[in-house]
Scaffold this motif. Sequence first.
Motif, PDB file in Angstrom:
ATOM      1  N   PRO A   1       0.822  -1.214   0.000  1.00 15.70           N
ATOM      2  CA  PRO A   1       0.000   0.000   0.000  1.00 15.70           C
ATOM      3  C   PRO A   1       0.857   1.265   0.000  1.00 15.70           C
ATOM      4  CG  PRO A   1      -0.012  -1.042   2.164  1.00 15.70           C
ATOM      5  CD  PRO A   1       0.677  -1.991   1.241  1.00 15.70           C
ATOM      6  N   PRO A   2       0.336   2.352  -0.542  1.00 20.98           N
ATOM      7  CA  PRO A   2       1.089   3.615  -0.546  1.00 20.98           C
ATOM      8  C   PRO A   2       1.125   4.243   0.843  1.00 20.98           C
ATOM      9  CG  PRO A   2      -1.088   3.965  -1.461  1.00 20.98           C
ATOM     10  CD  PRO A   2      -0.958   2.483  -1.220  1.00 20.98           C
ATOM     11  N   LEU A   3       1.949   5.273   0.988  1.00 25.54           N
ATOM     12  CA  LEU A   3       2.056   5.968   2.262  1.00 25.54           C
ATOM     13  C   LEU A   3       0.735   6.602   2.675  1.00 25.54           C
ATOM     14  CD1 LEU A   3       5.529   7.720   1.827  1.00 25.54           C
ATOM     15  CD2 LEU A   3       4.999   5.810   3.341  1.00 25.54           C
ATOM     16  N   LEU A   4      -0.029   7.025   1.689  1.00 28.03           N
ATOM     17  CA  LEU A   4      -1.300   7.683   1.981  1.00 28.03           C
ATOM     18  C   LEU A   4      -2.298   7.316   0.903  1.00 28.03           C
ATOM     19  CD1 LEU A   4      -2.296   9.634   4.202  1.00 28.03           C
ATOM     20  CD2 LEU A   4      -1.876  11.517   2.640  1.00 28.03           C
ATOM     21  N   SER A   5      -3.452   6.826   1.304  1.00 26.43           N
ATOM     22  CA  SER A   5      -4.478   6.430   0.338  1.00 26.43           C
ATOM     23  C   SER A   5      -5.487   7.566   0.154  1.00 26.43           C
ATOM     24  CB  SER A   5      -5.198   5.169   0.821  1.00 26.43           C
ATOM     25  OG  SER A   5      -5.923   5.436   2.017  1.00 26.43           O
ATOM     26  N   TRP A   6      -6.140   7.544  -0.994  1.00 28.76           N
ATOM     27  CA  TRP A   6      -7.141   8.576  -1.249  1.00 28.76           C
ATOM     28  C   TRP A   6      -8.325   8.436  -0.296  1.00 28.76           C
ATOM     29  CZ3 TRP A   6      -7.893  13.173  -2.715  1.00 28.76           C
ATOM     30  CH2 TRP A   6      -9.190  13.640  -2.982  1.00 28.76           C
ATOM     31  N   LYS A   7      -8.645   7.220   0.120  1.00 32.52           N
ATOM     32  CA  LYS A   7      -9.736   7.044   1.085  1.00 32.52           C
ATOM     33  C   LYS A   7      -9.434   7.760   2.390  1.00 32.52           C
ATOM     34  CE  LYS A   7     -11.578   2.647  -0.631  1.00 32.52           C
ATOM     35  NZ  LYS A   7     -11.861   1.219  -0.315  1.00 32.52           N
ATOM     36  N   LYS A   8      -8.181   7.680   2.820  1.00 27.38           N
ATOM     37  CA  LYS A   8      -7.774   8.379   4.042  1.00 27.38           C
ATOM     38  C   LYS A   8      -7.913   9.893   3.849  1.00 27.38           C
ATOM     39  CE  LYS A   8      -5.344   9.361   7.844  1.00 27.38           C
ATOM     40  NZ  LYS A   8      -5.837   9.151   9.217  1.00 27.38           N
ATOM     41  N   ILE A   9      -7.478  10.409   2.712  1.00 26.11           N
ATOM     42  CA  ILE A   9      -7.579  11.844   2.438  1.00 26.11           C
ATOM     43  C   ILE A   9      -9.043  12.270   2.387  1.00 26.11           C
ATOM     44  CG2 ILE A   9      -7.078  13.651   0.746  1.00 26.11           C
ATOM     45  CD1 ILE A   9      -4.625  12.022  -0.102  1.00 26.11           C
ATOM     46  N   GLN A  10      -9.830  11.510   1.677  1.00 20.82           N
ATOM     47  CA  GLN A  10     -11.251  11.856   1.519  1.00 20.82           C
ATOM     48  C   GLN A  10     -11.982  11.838   2.854  1.00 20.82           C
ATOM     49  OE1 GLN A  10     -13.318   9.149  -1.060  1.00 20.82           O
ATOM     50  NE2 GLN A  10     -14.941  10.604  -1.533  1.00 20.82           N
ATOM     51  N   ARG A  11     -11.604  10.929   3.736  1.00 19.48           N
ATOM     52  CA  ARG A  11     -12.303  10.783   5.019  1.00 19.48           C
ATOM     53  C   ARG A  11     -11.853  11.820   6.045  1.00 19.48           C
ATOM     54  NH1 ARG A  11     -10.580   6.094   6.120  1.00 19.48           N
ATOM     55  NH2 ARG A  11      -9.015   6.664   7.677  1.00 19.48           N
ATOM     56  N   ASP A  12     -10.567  12.115   6.098  1.00 19.39           N
ATOM     57  CA  ASP A  12     -10.025  12.909   7.207  1.00 19.39           C
ATOM     58  C   ASP A  12      -9.636  14.334   6.854  1.00 19.39           C
ATOM     59  OD1 ASP A  12     -10.334  10.676   8.762  1.00 19.39           O
ATOM     60  OD2 ASP A  12      -8.253  10.005   8.576  1.00 19.39           O
ATOM     61  N   LEU A  13      -9.603  14.687   5.591  1.00 18.66           N
ATOM     62  CA  LEU A  13      -9.229  16.056   5.242  1.00 18.66           C
ATOM     63  C   LEU A  13     -10.330  17.021   5.672  1.00 18.66           C
ATOM     64  CD1 LEU A  13      -6.915  17.585   3.700  1.00 18.66           C
ATOM     65  CD2 LEU A  13      -8.446  17.613   1.741  1.00 18.66           C
ATOM     66  N   PRO A  14      -9.993  18.107   6.384  1.00 19.90           N
ATOM     67  CA  PRO A  14     -11.029  19.066   6.817  1.00 19.90           C
ATOM     68  C   PRO A  14     -11.499  19.948   5.656  1.00 19.90           C
ATOM     69  CG  PRO A  14      -8.863  19.790   7.557  1.00 19.90           C
ATOM     70  CD  PRO A  14      -8.661  18.446   6.921  1.00 19.90           C
ATOM     71  N   TRP A  15     -12.401  19.423   4.872  1.00 19.62           N
ATOM     72  CA  TRP A  15     -12.886  20.146   3.700  1.00 19.62           C
ATOM     73  C   TRP A  15     -13.572  21.454   4.088  1.00 19.62           C
ATOM     74  CZ3 TRP A  15     -11.148  18.158  -0.716  1.00 19.62           C
ATOM     75  CH2 TRP A  15     -10.819  16.799  -0.756  1.00 19.62           C
ATOM     76  N   ASN A  16     -14.159  21.498   5.268  1.00 17.04           N
ATOM     77  CA  ASN A  16     -14.846  22.726   5.690  1.00 17.04           C
ATOM     78  C   ASN A  16     -13.875  23.892   5.833  1.00 17.04           C
ATOM     79  OD1 ASN A  16     -13.643  21.415   7.872  1.00 17.04           O
ATOM     80  ND2 ASN A  16     -15.017  22.332   9.345  1.00 17.04           N
TER      81      ASN A  16
END
Length: 600
Positions: free
Chosen positions: A414-429
């Motif tokens: 697996p990569p160091l960071l997955s897009w699922k992790k970014i999509q779930r935890d990034l503070p989009w607000n």
Amino acid sequence: MGKVALIASKAWTLRKSIVVCLGPLVLSAVLLITPPKEGKCLYVILLMATYWCTEALPIAVTSLLPISLFPLLGILPSAKVCPQYFLDTNALFMSGLIMALAIEEWNLHRRVALSVLLFVGTSPSMLILGMMITTSFLSMWLSNTATTAMMMPIANAVLESLFGSREFTQKSDKLKDGIDGLDPKDNTSKESIPNEVSCFIPDDSSHPQKSETDVDLTLAQQKMEKENQKRLWKGFLICIPYAASIGGTATLTGTTPNLLLLGQLKTYFPGCNTVNFASWFMFCCPLAILFMFAGWLWIAFLYGGLNPRPWSWKKTANIEAQARVRTKIKSDFDKLGPLSFAEGAVLTFFTFFVLLLLTRDPKFIPGWAAIFQKGYVSDAVTGMSFVITLCFFPSQKPSLKWWSNPNAAAITNPPLLSWKKIQRDLPWNVIMLLGGGYAIAKGCEASGLSIWFGNQLQPLVSIKPTVAVILICLLVTCFTEFASNTATIVIMLPIVSELAMHMKVNPLYLMVPATVVGSYAFMLPISTPPNSIAFATGYLKVSDMVKSGIVMNILGIFLLLLAINTWGMYVFELSTYPDWARIHTEDIQNVTRISLNGTM
């Protein structure tokens, strides 16, 4: 109790509904006292500020209001509003948040925190300093809220090693308070006191017969020690949100107001390239270090960390408590194990990320961006390049055996960071919030509201620039204690920039202090999310935060004035009125002249 909570929840929901419905009607009075187009823009700004401060709508939803209201009110077409929500500054901010997610994913931040605490030592004052250094450094790259939330469990573990658990301390308080009712000559009474508490109580088994004066002195020492424990506990907890707010100002991506300044400079002064990651770091990092050290001295003095007396009467207990703390920190550090391949990779990428941001255009020497076409490479290019790398670089050490292994196709790395992790935890607000601030700045420029503000500030033109900086810092500090720092900066920066141009001083001389001091909110739990996290532990009172926070605000303003009038003059070239400000002033004068001719 449940009914009371339900009633309170319904009352709060009703209050928010009233604000949402009646706010636009009440604020419509602004349209009666301002010019038509400027009044419409001011109406939108005040409406958003009201919703931000009251949280009648979610903050991210409020940030989207310009997309709807600016075109409908004839302020700005949607084709010019929507791009403000993803400028290159937004991309830089987003890349910093994603880099922080990679650090959190592999627990690198915890390793850094425990390493610093092991290095600084285990005396109370040095532990407070270690907490502040760690929190400040992490909040330069992570969000202030995430840093505070991560450091609080570490602080609690250290405190429990020093004084026992919170419940245990409360039980010991009752036991100590009950000692007054015991026979002073009864030496068996202390056998019921648990070991964690008795390490702070003198052992008098070798002196079975004591005078009443000696016993009274011992009880007084115990009571004093109990109070000192409570004060130290407060000092440990209150230093973390303060350090997070200070550290967030040190880098351009550390907190939202810093990037709002950069975005508004690009909107109002397109020719200004003075502020970038390197120049901001050269100005604010020394300021943050000075402020953190001054804040440590104040907190350690106020809460007993620098006072040797509480620890001098029982040196054995002091040594034992410090040994327990070091053992606890060392145990937690050992549980992390050796540095893994993924942690090493993230640390390497983070180091190069910082170095490339600092050396892109350091001003005093040509940066690496000079080898590319001028104006094409910004800090966002650096940030997004590393984000892409994190999403495909393997998290486990590659092996050449992969080529000879027939089952290699079924083995995933697996990569160091997955897009699922970014999509779930990034503070989009927060990204939407930043875009809303840029949209407001664009609306102020297009509607002429900034010019109208400048005309209203004409009586203040005669004051000295240093006095203006002091007044602005005091105003912003008072306002940001009750409102979000983002809303404060969005409202204040257009006013401050127009005031600077009317005073014929470099706009950065007023705008940079206004931006930095917007993060200096130390007095109330509602001022910042880190303050709220510390207050939610239950150890701090509002009076504790006010008592320590008011001095922190004064220290911050004083050090900021020192910085902007010394090395800030050289970093931002503040001693002259720049050409990019002069061009903007001439454009405003031309627009005003055309408007007056059309009116006549």
